[in-house]
Design a protein around this motif. Structure first.
Motif, mmCIF file in Angstrom:
data_model
loop_
_atom_site.group_PDB
_atom_site.id
_atom_site.type_symbol
_atom_site.label_atom_id
_atom_site.label_comp_id
_atom_site.label_asym_id
_atom_site.label_seq_id
_atom_site.Cartn_x
_atom_site.Cartn_y
_atom_site.Cartn_z
ATOM 1 N N GLY A 123 45.517 40.960 36.339
ATOM 2 C CA GLY A 123 44.492 41.592 37.148
ATOM 3 C C GLY A 123 43.201 40.799 37.160
ATOM 4 O O GLY A 123 43.160 39.611 36.839
ATOM 5 N N VAL A 124 42.150 41.478 37.507
ATOM 6 C CA VAL A 124 40.825 40.869 37.589
ATOM 7 C C VAL A 124 39.983 41.416 36.442
ATOM 8 O O VAL A 124 39.870 42.620 36.267
ATOM 9 C CB VAL A 124 40.161 41.197 38.943
ATOM 10 C CG1 VAL A 124 38.775 40.583 39.021
ATOM 11 C CG2 VAL A 124 41.038 40.713 40.089
ATOM 12 N N LYS A 154 32.227 37.924 47.632
ATOM 13 C CA LYS A 154 32.898 38.552 46.493
ATOM 14 C C LYS A 154 33.680 37.488 45.736
ATOM 15 O O LYS A 154 34.497 36.774 46.317
ATOM 16 C CB LYS A 154 33.855 39.652 46.974
ATOM 17 C CG LYS A 154 34.668 40.290 45.855
ATOM 18 C CD LYS A 154 35.664 41.297 46.411
ATOM 19 C CE LYS A 154 36.531 41.898 45.313
ATOM 20 N NZ LYS A 154 37.536 42.857 45.853
ATOM 21 N N TRP A 155 33.415 37.383 44.440
ATOM 22 C CA TRP A 155 34.143 36.466 43.582
ATOM 23 C C TRP A 155 34.895 37.272 42.524
ATOM 24 O O TRP A 155 34.443 38.348 42.117
ATOM 25 C CB TRP A 155 33.199 35.493 42.869
ATOM 26 C CG TRP A 155 32.381 34.628 43.774
ATOM 27 C CD1 TRP A 155 32.573 34.415 45.110
ATOM 28 C CD2 TRP A 155 31.232 33.853 43.414
ATOM 29 N NE1 TRP A 155 31.629 33.557 45.611
ATOM 30 C CE2 TRP A 155 30.783 33.191 44.590
ATOM 31 C CE3 TRP A 155 30.547 33.638 42.226
ATOM 32 C CZ2 TRP A 155 29.680 32.351 44.593
ATOM 33 C CZ3 TRP A 155 29.442 32.797 42.220
ATOM 34 C CH2 TRP A 155 29.020 32.155 43.397
ATOM 35 N N ILE A 156 36.022 36.762 42.097
ATOM 36 C CA ILE A 156 36.758 37.416 41.016
ATOM 37 C C ILE A 156 36.989 36.408 39.890
ATOM 38 O O ILE A 156 37.119 35.204 40.134
ATOM 39 C CB ILE A 156 38.101 38.000 41.496
ATOM 40 C CG1 ILE A 156 39.000 36.910 42.085
ATOM 41 C CG2 ILE A 156 37.868 39.113 42.505
ATOM 42 C CD1 ILE A 156 40.402 37.407 42.433
ATOM 43 N N VAL A 157 37.024 36.922 38.678
ATOM 44 C CA VAL A 157 37.156 36.057 37.502
ATOM 45 C C VAL A 157 38.233 36.611 36.577
ATOM 46 O O VAL A 157 38.322 37.823 36.363
ATOM 47 C CB VAL A 157 35.822 35.964 36.722
ATOM 48 C CG1 VAL A 157 35.939 34.936 35.598
ATOM 49 C CG2 VAL A 157 34.667 35.625 37.653
ATOM 50 N N TYR A 201 46.059 33.043 42.351
ATOM 51 C CA TYR A 201 45.808 32.762 43.768
ATOM 52 C C TYR A 201 46.298 33.923 44.636
ATOM 53 O O TYR A 201 45.652 34.302 45.616
ATOM 54 C CB TYR A 201 46.511 31.465 44.176
ATOM 55 C CG TYR A 201 46.212 31.031 45.594
ATOM 56 C CD1 TYR A 201 44.917 30.730 45.997
ATOM 57 C CD2 TYR A 201 47.242 30.920 46.535
ATOM 58 C CE1 TYR A 201 44.641 30.333 47.299
ATOM 59 C CE2 TYR A 201 46.979 30.520 47.835
ATOM 60 C CZ TYR A 201 45.676 30.229 48.210
ATOM 61 O OH TYR A 201 45.399 29.839 49.501
ATOM 62 N N GLY A 202 47.419 34.506 44.241
ATOM 63 C CA GLY A 202 47.914 35.682 44.951
ATOM 64 C C GLY A 202 46.966 36.861 44.793
ATOM 65 O O GLY A 202 46.714 37.611 45.744
ATOM 66 N N THR A 203 46.419 37.013 43.582
ATOM 67 C CA THR A 203 45.444 38.076 43.329
ATOM 68 C C THR A 203 44.185 37.854 44.157
ATOM 69 O O THR A 203 43.603 38.802 44.694
ATOM 70 C CB THR A 203 45.071 38.119 41.832
ATOM 71 O OG1 THR A 203 46.254 38.327 41.055
ATOM 72 C CG2 THR A 203 44.081 39.237 41.548
ATOM 73 N N LEU A 204 43.776 36.610 44.268
ATOM 74 C CA LEU A 204 42.590 36.255 45.052
ATOM 75 C C LEU A 204 42.748 36.697 46.503
ATOM 76 O O LEU A 204 41.827 37.276 47.098
ATOM 77 C CB LEU A 204 42.366 34.743 44.976
ATOM 78 C CG LEU A 204 41.196 34.161 45.781
ATOM 79 C CD1 LEU A 204 39.874 34.598 45.188
ATOM 80 C CD2 LEU A 204 41.277 32.638 45.807
ATOM 81 N N GLN A 241 36.027 33.544 46.456
ATOM 82 C CA GLN A 241 36.142 32.541 45.395
ATOM 83 C C GLN A 241 36.767 33.171 44.163
ATOM 84 O O GLN A 241 36.510 34.335 43.846
ATOM 85 C CB GLN A 241 34.754 31.988 45.044
ATOM 86 C CG GLN A 241 34.728 30.941 43.960
ATOM 87 C CD GLN A 241 35.239 29.591 44.436
ATOM 88 O OE1 GLN A 241 35.257 29.311 45.629
ATOM 89 N NE2 GLN A 241 35.673 28.762 43.510
ATOM 90 N N GLY A 242 37.593 32.398 43.487
ATOM 91 C CA GLY A 242 38.198 32.861 42.247
ATOM 92 C C GLY A 242 37.923 31.873 41.129
ATOM 93 O O GLY A 242 37.815 30.664 41.367
ATOM 94 N N MET A 243 37.782 32.377 39.919
ATOM 95 C CA MET A 243 37.525 31.522 38.767
ATOM 96 C C MET A 243 38.351 31.994 37.585
ATOM 97 O O MET A 243 38.488 33.192 37.353
ATOM 98 C CB MET A 243 36.041 31.556 38.386
ATOM 99 C CG MET A 243 35.123 31.071 39.492
ATOM 100 S SD MET A 243 33.411 31.537 39.229
ATOM 101 C CE MET A 243 32.856 31.703 40.921
#
Length: 243
Positions: free
Chosen positions: A146-147, A158-161, A179-182, A189-191
């Protein structure tokens, strides 16, 4: 018009009945508490009761009564209790942040991040983004895919980490899943912050995608720079006066 007034009065009467038992409601909430922040939950419950109390003021002919505690002592104690809950919550948050900063000050490299608890690690990530001018918060989700942290960037994106305290490098499969979660979260953006970095295939796969891979060493350096910037700003706002 008359029907609206009658409906309002019925709602007020219901709230009056509920409000009579506010001490028992709060005690029951404490007894049944299982997970999450107890004080935050109590504050939300108190706000709900307070909204009902304020609603009573719309009825000018309404007479406040109480089964358990006489008025106006009942209302006075209720608002004092709300103030106490809010004060304790703020004090708890201050202690938590102070403890986290002291613990983070001892970090030297990414290996040390693996020794933090999951919550401490995520809280560090949250504070870093907040120090950088964004708005971040923990999601509290338990799923490893998850995130962990959601960031509302200064530009509105919106960014997720995702935070990884693994004692081994994060592999390509984790980056693929993220990447699928993103895409599912519709984030710009995802980190992934990984205490012990990433494997070479993971780095190669992330190229050209809106995913930033941040190793533990890089994160510690970012944290120290952000804290130094915070201290500098604090000194600028509150300069020391030479004696």
């Amino acid at each position: 018009m008359t029907e609206n007034i009658s409906t309002l009065r019925i709602v007020i009467l219901v709230f009056e009945f509920i409000f009579n038992f506010w001490p028992l409601i709060l005690v029951s909430a404490i007894a049944q508490h299982k997970r999450g922040s107890l004080l935050r939950g109590l504050l939300i419950l108190w706000i709900f009761l307070a909204m009902g109390r304020f609603l009573m003021f719309f009825e000018q002919r309404f007479v406040f009564t109480s089964f358990l505690i006489p008025e106006p002592l009942n209302t006075l104690l209720f608002f004092l209790t709300g103030g106490a809950i809010l004060g304790l919550l703020k004090f708890q948050e201050y202690r938590k942040q102070n403890h986290l900063r002291k613990k983070a000050a001892t970090l030297t490299d990414g290996q040390d991040l693996a020794d933090l608890s999951p919550i401490e690690f995520e809280e560090m990530v949250v504070e870093l983004f907040n120090l950088l001018g964004h708005k971040a918060k923990r999601t509290g989700r338990s799923s490893d895919h998850g995130v962990d942290v959601v960031v509302k960037a200064q530009n509105g994106e919106k960014w997720i980490v995702q935070c990884k305290r693994w004692r081994k490098p994060v592999g390509e499969n984790v980056v693929r899943d993220f990447y699928g979660t993103l895409q599912h979260e519709k984030a710009s953006q995802g980190m992934i912050v990984a205490a012990n970095g990433f494997s070479k295939p993971a780095k190669e796969w992330a190229k050209g995608k809106p995913i930033s891979l941040i190793s533990g060493d890089e994160f510690v350096q970012m944290w120290k720079k952000a804290q130094a910037l915070r201290a500098k700003k604090s000194q600028t706002k509150h300069p020391k006066i030479a004696g």
